[in-house]
Design a protein around this motif. Structure first.
Motif, short mmCIF file in Angstrom:
data_model
loop_
_atom_site.label_atom_id
_atom_site.label_comp_id
_atom_site.label_asym_id
_atom_site.label_seq_id
_atom_site.Cartn_x
_atom_site.Cartn_y
_atom_site.Cartn_z
N LYS A 124 -0.41 -8.69 -1.52
CA LYS A 124 -0.29 -8.40 -0.10
C LYS A 124 0.45 -9.53 0.60
O LYS A 124 0.50 -10.66 0.11
CB LYS A 124 -1.67 -8.24 0.54
CG LYS A 124 -2.47 -7.05 0.03
CD LYS A 124 -3.79 -6.95 0.77
CE LYS A 124 -4.58 -5.74 0.34
NZ LYS A 124 -5.84 -5.63 1.10
N ASP A 151 -0.40 -1.74 7.36
CA ASP A 151 -1.14 -0.48 7.35
C ASP A 151 -0.34 0.68 7.94
O ASP A 151 -0.40 1.79 7.45
CB ASP A 151 -2.45 -0.62 8.13
CG ASP A 151 -3.46 -1.48 7.38
OD1 ASP A 151 -3.19 -1.78 6.20
OD2 ASP A 151 -4.49 -1.85 7.97
N PHE A 170 0.12 3.07 -4.96
CA PHE A 170 -1.08 3.86 -5.17
C PHE A 170 -1.01 4.59 -6.52
O PHE A 170 -1.98 4.59 -7.29
CB PHE A 170 -1.25 4.87 -4.04
CG PHE A 170 -2.39 5.83 -4.26
CD1 PHE A 170 -3.71 5.40 -4.17
CD2 PHE A 170 -2.14 7.16 -4.57
CE1 PHE A 170 -4.76 6.28 -4.37
CE2 PHE A 170 -3.19 8.05 -4.78
CZ PHE A 170 -4.50 7.62 -4.69
N ASN A 178 0.83 -1.21 0.00
CA ASN A 178 0.00 0.00 0.00
C ASN A 178 0.86 1.26 0.00
O ASN A 178 0.50 2.27 0.59
CB ASN A 178 -0.90 0.02 1.24
CG ASN A 178 -1.82 -1.18 1.30
OD1 ASN A 178 -2.50 -1.49 0.34
ND2 ASN A 178 -1.82 -1.87 2.44
N GLN A 217 -3.36 -6.45 -6.82
CA GLN A 217 -2.59 -6.01 -5.66
C GLN A 217 -2.06 -7.22 -4.89
O GLN A 217 -2.81 -8.12 -4.54
CB GLN A 217 -3.43 -5.15 -4.73
CG GLN A 217 -2.64 -4.59 -3.55
CD GLN A 217 -3.50 -3.83 -2.56
OE1 GLN A 217 -4.72 -4.03 -2.50
NE2 GLN A 217 -2.89 -2.96 -1.79
N SER A 275 -5.06 3.96 2.36
CA SER A 275 -4.57 3.54 1.05
C SER A 275 -5.02 2.13 0.70
O SER A 275 -5.20 1.80 -0.47
CB SER A 275 -3.04 3.62 0.99
OG SER A 275 -2.46 2.72 1.90
N LYS A 276 -5.22 1.30 1.72
CA LYS A 276 -5.71 -0.06 1.47
C LYS A 276 -7.09 -0.01 0.81
O LYS A 276 -7.37 -0.76 -0.13
CB LYS A 276 -5.77 -0.84 2.78
CG LYS A 276 -6.31 -2.26 2.62
CD LYS A 276 -6.24 -3.02 3.93
CE LYS A 276 -7.14 -2.40 4.98
NZ LYS A 276 -7.17 -3.19 6.23
N ALA A 309 1.89 2.15 5.41
CA ALA A 309 1.27 2.42 4.12
C ALA A 309 1.19 3.91 3.84
O ALA A 309 1.12 4.73 4.75
CB ALA A 309 -0.12 1.81 4.06
#
Length: 224
Positions: A134, A142, A117, A112, A132, A151-152, A145
């Motif tokens: 992860k 998070d 982004f 993220n 995406q 952003s998630k 991020a």
């Protein structure tokens, strides 16, 4: 703004996939995927990373380990002369240029981060589907991020699909190449200690220093 590295591969392929990642941890997860894509006929991964400062050498070591070549480096690291608006705008322009020049058909972003982004938004604007990548839920991404946990949601709403990747394949590569990667005395039994480090906060940096201090003591004691 520094000039981007130009891709020199002149071979024409029908499908180009833009692979975007930003940190050594992300590189560890995605490099085995890049290797597999490179073995698929008529598919070529186009590797894009951001300019590295604190983790530059670690990133280069990981890329060398997996023999992954970076095609473009985006200078989107903030300093006193560049604000977030400028960096995001430059990143979007550069990524859009890459998408059009390379005729990208699909984009894979990791995590993220700011570059993830920007790559997601640029691909979305150009009608390119985004996946995406992860880490497992145990990795709390998070707090590191771009825009925090927001952003998630932003990237997730634009990405077509999500993929969870651990470090199993990367660790297998490291273990397989143990003899060539690490100096070790001749012994019938060789052992490694793997340290996983997430984040750049001051508290985690202090923890990392303590890890290395303890590991150094352990190494010294085993040689006696």
């Amino acid at each position: 703004m520094k000039k981007m590295l130009k891709k020199t591969n002149g071979v024409s392929h029908t499908k180009r996939i833009m692979m975007v990642f930003d940190t050594p941890a992300e590189a560890m997860r995605i490099c085995p995927v890049i290797q597999k894509l490179e073995r698929i006929e008529n598919v070529i991964p186009v590797i894009v990373i951001s300019e590295q400062l604190e983790t530059a050498q670690v990133m280069q070591d990981i890329l060398a380990l997996f023999q992954v070549k970076v095609h473009y480096t985006l200078p989107i690291t903030a300093d006193e002369h560049q604000n977030l608006d400028q960096l995001t705008g430059w990143a979007l322009n550069d990524l859009t240029e890459i998408v059009k020049r390379e005729k990208i058909v699909s984009t894979i972003v990791c995590g993220n981060t700011r570059i993830a982004f920007a790559a997601t938004l640029s691909s979305y604007y150009n009608g390119i589907p985004v996946t995406q990548v992860k880490g497992p839920a145990i990795y709390q991404e998070d707090e590191n991020a771009f825009l925090g946990s927001t952003s998630k949601d932003l990237i997730g709403s634009l990405a077509k699909q999500e993929m969870i990747l651990g470090l199993e394949e990367s660790l297998q590569t490291i273990v397989t190449r143990h003899d060539t990667l690490f100096l070790a005395e001749e012994s019938a039994h060789k052992k490694m200690i793997l340290v996983d480090y997430q984040g750049k906060t001051d508290q985690k940096k202090k923890c990392l220093k303590k890890y290395f201090k303890d590991l150094n003591k352990l190494q010294t004691s085993t040689k006696k």
